[in-house]
Design a protein around this motif. Structure first.
Motif, PDB file in Angstrom:
ATOM      1  N   GLN A   2      -2.057 111.014 -48.473  1.00 20.56           N
ATOM      2  CA  GLN A   2      -2.246 111.818 -49.680  1.00 20.56           C
ATOM      3  C   GLN A   2      -3.727 112.022 -49.981  1.00 20.56           C
ATOM      4  O   GLN A   2      -4.291 111.398 -50.866  1.00 20.56           O
ATOM      5  N   GLY A   3      -4.355 112.894 -49.207  1.00 18.15           N
ATOM      6  CA  GLY A   3      -5.716 113.291 -49.510  1.00 18.15           C
ATOM      7  C   GLY A   3      -6.800 112.456 -48.882  1.00 18.15           C
ATOM      8  O   GLY A   3      -7.974 112.622 -49.214  1.00 18.15           O
ATOM      9  N   GLN A   4      -6.454 111.565 -47.938  1.00 19.04           N
ATOM     10  CA  GLN A   4      -7.487 110.795 -47.252  1.00 19.04           C
ATOM     11  C   GLN A   4      -7.980 111.557 -46.025  1.00 19.04           C
ATOM     12  O   GLN A   4      -7.409 112.564 -45.625  1.00 19.04           O
ATOM     13  N   LYS A   5      -9.037 111.042 -45.414  1.00 14.96           N
ATOM     14  CA  LYS A   5      -9.525 111.622 -44.176  1.00 14.96           C
ATOM     15  C   LYS A   5      -8.640 111.180 -43.019  1.00 14.96           C
ATOM     16  O   LYS A   5      -7.962 110.160 -43.090  1.00 14.96           O
ATOM     17  N   SER A   6      -8.657 111.980 -41.955  1.00 19.26           N
ATOM     18  CA  SER A   6      -7.857 111.660 -40.780  1.00 19.26           C
ATOM     19  C   SER A   6      -8.281 110.314 -40.207  1.00 19.26           C
ATOM     20  O   SER A   6      -9.465 109.975 -40.195  1.00 19.26           O
ATOM     21  N   ALA A   7      -7.301 109.530 -39.735  1.00 16.12           N
ATOM     22  CA  ALA A   7      -7.588 108.189 -39.229  1.00 16.12           C
ATOM     23  C   ALA A   7      -6.605 107.846 -38.121  1.00 16.12           C
ATOM     24  O   ALA A   7      -5.615 108.548 -37.884  1.00 16.12           O
ATOM     25  N   SER A   8      -6.886 106.743 -37.436  1.00  8.10           N
ATOM     26  CA  SER A   8      -6.044 106.330 -36.308  1.00  8.10           C
ATOM     27  C   SER A   8      -4.619 106.026 -36.743  1.00  8.10           C
ATOM     28  O   SER A   8      -3.689 106.104 -35.936  1.00  8.10           O
ATOM     29  N   ALA A   9      -4.418 105.688 -38.020  1.00 10.63           N
ATOM     30  CA  ALA A   9      -3.066 105.406 -38.502  1.00 10.63           C
ATOM     31  C   ALA A   9      -2.154 106.620 -38.344  1.00 10.63           C
ATOM     32  O   ALA A   9      -0.954 106.482 -38.093  1.00 10.63           O
ATOM     33  N   LEU A  10      -2.720 107.821 -38.479  1.00  9.07           N
ATOM     34  CA  LEU A  10      -1.920 109.027 -38.293  1.00  9.07           C
ATOM     35  C   LEU A  10      -1.486 109.170 -36.841  1.00  9.07           C
ATOM     36  O   LEU A  10      -0.368 109.601 -36.555  1.00  9.07           O
ATOM     37  N   ARG A  11      -2.372 108.819 -35.922  1.00  8.61           N
ATOM     38  CA  ARG A  11      -2.024 108.855 -34.500  1.00  8.61           C
ATOM     39  C   ARG A  11      -0.897 107.868 -34.199  1.00  8.61           C
ATOM     40  O   ARG A  11       0.018 108.165 -33.430  1.00  8.61           O
ATOM     41  N   ASP A  12      -0.967 106.693 -34.794  1.00  6.00           N
ATOM     42  CA  ASP A  12       0.086 105.696 -34.580  1.00  6.00           C
ATOM     43  C   ASP A  12       1.423 106.221 -35.082  1.00  6.00           C
ATOM     44  O   ASP A  12       2.460 106.057 -34.424  1.00  6.00           O
ATOM     45  N   TRP A  13       1.410 106.850 -36.267  1.00  7.04           N
ATOM     46  CA  TRP A  13       2.650 107.416 -36.804  1.00  7.04           C
ATOM     47  C   TRP A  13       3.177 108.516 -35.889  1.00  7.04           C
ATOM     48  O   TRP A  13       4.381 108.582 -35.608  1.00  7.04           O
TER      49      TRP A  13
END
Length: 223
Positions: free
Chosen positions: A110-121
């Motif tokens: 919700q409005g954060q910068k892109s991060a490795s957590a998105l890749r994991d998801w």
């Protein structure tokens, strides 16, 4: 549910390092480029001025219901999402991600910068369950309005990935920001409801197969 789809190459070029830059122009502005339609030549690729760094929010709604297993639809969508996340990281855009599957939509970012957590998801993303897409659209509109009040100078963009396989839906208000619906329906017999949904939302429409074809064109891959 398992991750039943591997990410296939998406339709954006440049990889993690992005396109080369020269002069006063920076990297390719992919959301703005796609909103104009299919880029047919280098001149159609919009670039962001290096000196301008507007605050941007990219809101992404992902339909990962059971029907998106068909025809490798979700695999294609995951490839596009992977490149979108990379582009957001390079361009310092903030992301909001709403996952529409099961019985109700779920916010993942919700409005954060892109991060490795998105890749994991994304690596674990699989198709299954129902299609709470309309609820996701309604929640997204409410969240966007609140966000705009808090961040009035922020430029919002909306990206919807869905196969449009819905029975019926209520009247929907038009998107309050530039919007693009990418149709991921890839079954032999297509219902074509995603195009109708895009029209009601006032969103531009692209089919993911057409984006993939453009990705194999030299004018798309080597700006």
């Amino acid at each position: 549910m398992g991750a039943d789809a591997r990410a296939k190459p998406g339709s954006l070029s440049g990889g993690r390092n992005g396109a080369s830059r020269s002069g006063l122009l920076g990297g390719i502005d992919w959301p703005a480029t796609l909103l104009k339609g299919h880029p047919r030549s280098r001149q159609d690729l919009l670039r962001r001025p290096r000196s301008a760094q507007p605050s941007e929010l990219w809101l992404v709604i992902v339909d990962a219901s059971a029907s998106t297993r068909r025809g490798g639809a979700l695999s294609q969508a995951k490839g596009l999402l992977a490149e979108l996340f990379d582009a957001a990281y390079r361009q310092r855009a903030r992301l909001a991600l709403l996952h529409a599957t099961g019985t109700q939509p779920r916010w993942l970012w919700q409005g954060q910068k892109s991060a490795s957590a998105l890749r994991d998801w994304l690596d674990q993303l699989g198709a299954g369950g129902g299609t709470p897409l309309i609820e996701a659209l309604q929640q997204a509109a409410q969240w966007q309005a609140r966000r705009q009040n808090l961040q009035p100078g922020e430029q919002q963009r909306l990206l919807i990935l869905t196969d449009g396989r819905l029975r019926d839906w209520p009247a929907l208000p038009a998107s309050q920001c530039p919007a693009l619906l990418v149709d991921i329906e890839r079954t032999p017999v297509r219902l074509g409801r995603a195009r109708q949904l895009a029209s009601e939302l006032g969103a531009d429409y692209q089919h993911i197969d057409e984006l993939a074809l453009r990705a194999r064109s030299p004018t798309w891959n080597t700006p």
